[in-house]
Design an enzyme around this catalytic site. Structure first.
Site: not given
Ligand SMILES: [Zn+2]
Length: 336
Positions: A14, A74, A163, A200, A251
């Protein structure tokens, strides 16, 4: 002669690689204030900036021992294609986890419909890129989008990453809109299955974790980012107790070091339990490698070598090296 030990490469399941640009910037008083800064950074991105900057940051990942990365993306389709080029240049295996974004965020994140999103997925797949589906969150995707994306993921046998439960506010909003918590909504909309990775799950409750265990879904934990953003403690022991597979991600890329992510997981479990060696070292290393590969749908990915002559391993018996990696080394001890 330099002695080496070979391990399966670490897998960064991620990453939002553009957020590496925020390293060192404090970014406000809580997650939501940080997010405002992150959105400003996202809006600065272009295909050219992604192509050049991601190559640098993928090389940083590679030099820290990550040999594959899931890019939770994104920023737009052209930028996704640029990320593919950057990964090839840096020599890291890439899976583009293309994000569906129905509402909120920035205009550039959003597609007009779930069908428009799936059209982008088809375009990216046709380019030869490895692709997974990433409905961004229950915050960004309405229920009908989740249903369409879950159906496509199952039909095409693709990984689905989402997420969930990173911040309490997201859960409150989901309950207010849908009457259920985020992972419950994912289950209801067909987004929860063995190819699902929930990112998460920091504030997931027992029922949500039971749902993950029931379908064989996995969880990606990103403890250095979760610490940096004040998210909370990863529910490490609750996941272990249910046998839910765990993988890791860098992340926000505030830190890029798989050994530190793994050390954090074990540290969280030790602080919470008052015990030591909660997660066997071999299991921790598999969280860092094979579980991440499974989350990304990768059968093969490059190995890494451990530089046994590195100063941080001086005086460590060969048989203790795996444990020493997790307890006392940084990613710079790992080389391609
Ligand atoms: Zn994320």
């Amino acid at each position: 002669m330099t002695e080496r030990l070979t391990l399966p490469g670490f897998v960064n399941a991620h990453s939002h690689t553009f957020q590496r640009a925020l390293r060192g910037r404090a970014g406000g008083g809580d997650f939501w204030a940080w997010r405002d800064e992150m959105l400003l950074e996202a809006d600065r991105q272009s295909p050219d900036s992604v192509r050049s900057d991601y190559a640098v940051w993928y090389r940083e990942m590679r030099s820290a021992g990550y040999t594959a990365v899931g890019e939770f993306h994104y920023l737009g389709l052209a930028e996704a294609l640029a990320a593919v080029e950057a990964a090839a240049e840096a020599g890291i295996d890439l899976v583009v986890l293309l994000a569906a974004y129905g509402r909120g965020g920035l205009p550039r994140f959003r597609q007009d419909s779930a069908d428009a999103f799936l059209g982008q997925v088809d375009t990216l797949r046709a380019s030869g890129a490895r692709v997974g589906l990433a409905p961004h969150s229950v915050r960004a995707c309405p229920a009908d989008w989740l249903e369409a994306i879950g159906t496509y993921a199952v039909a095409e046998g693709l990984p689905l990453h989402v997420h969930a439960d990173e911040q309490p506010r997201e859960i409150e909003e989901c309950v207010a809109e849908h009457g259920v918590r985020p992972i419950e909504l994912l289950a209801r909309t067909g987004c929860l299955g063995p190819a699902t990775t929930v990112v998460h799950a920091t504030h997931a409750d027992g029922h949500e974790l039971d749902l993950l265990a029931d379908v064989g879904a996995r969880v990606c934990l990103c403890p250095t980012t979760e610490a940096d953003l004040g998210d909370g403690y990863a529910p490490v022991e609750a996941l272990l107790a249910r046998g839910i597979p765990i993988c890791i991600g860098s992340d926000s890329n505030v830190r890029i070091d798989p050994l530190e992510e793994l050390r954090e997981l074990e540290g969280i479990a030790r602080r919470a339990s008052g015990r030591r060696n909660v997660i066997p070292v071999e299991t921790l290393l598999s969280f860092g490698a094979a579980e991440g590969a499974a989350a990304l749908g990768l059968d093969r990915w490059p190995d890494v070598s451990v530089a046994l002559e590195h100063p941080s391993l001086a005086g460590v018996a060969r048989s203790d090296v795996p444990s020493a990696l997790v307890s006392g080394c940084s990613g710079d001890v790992l080389t391609g």
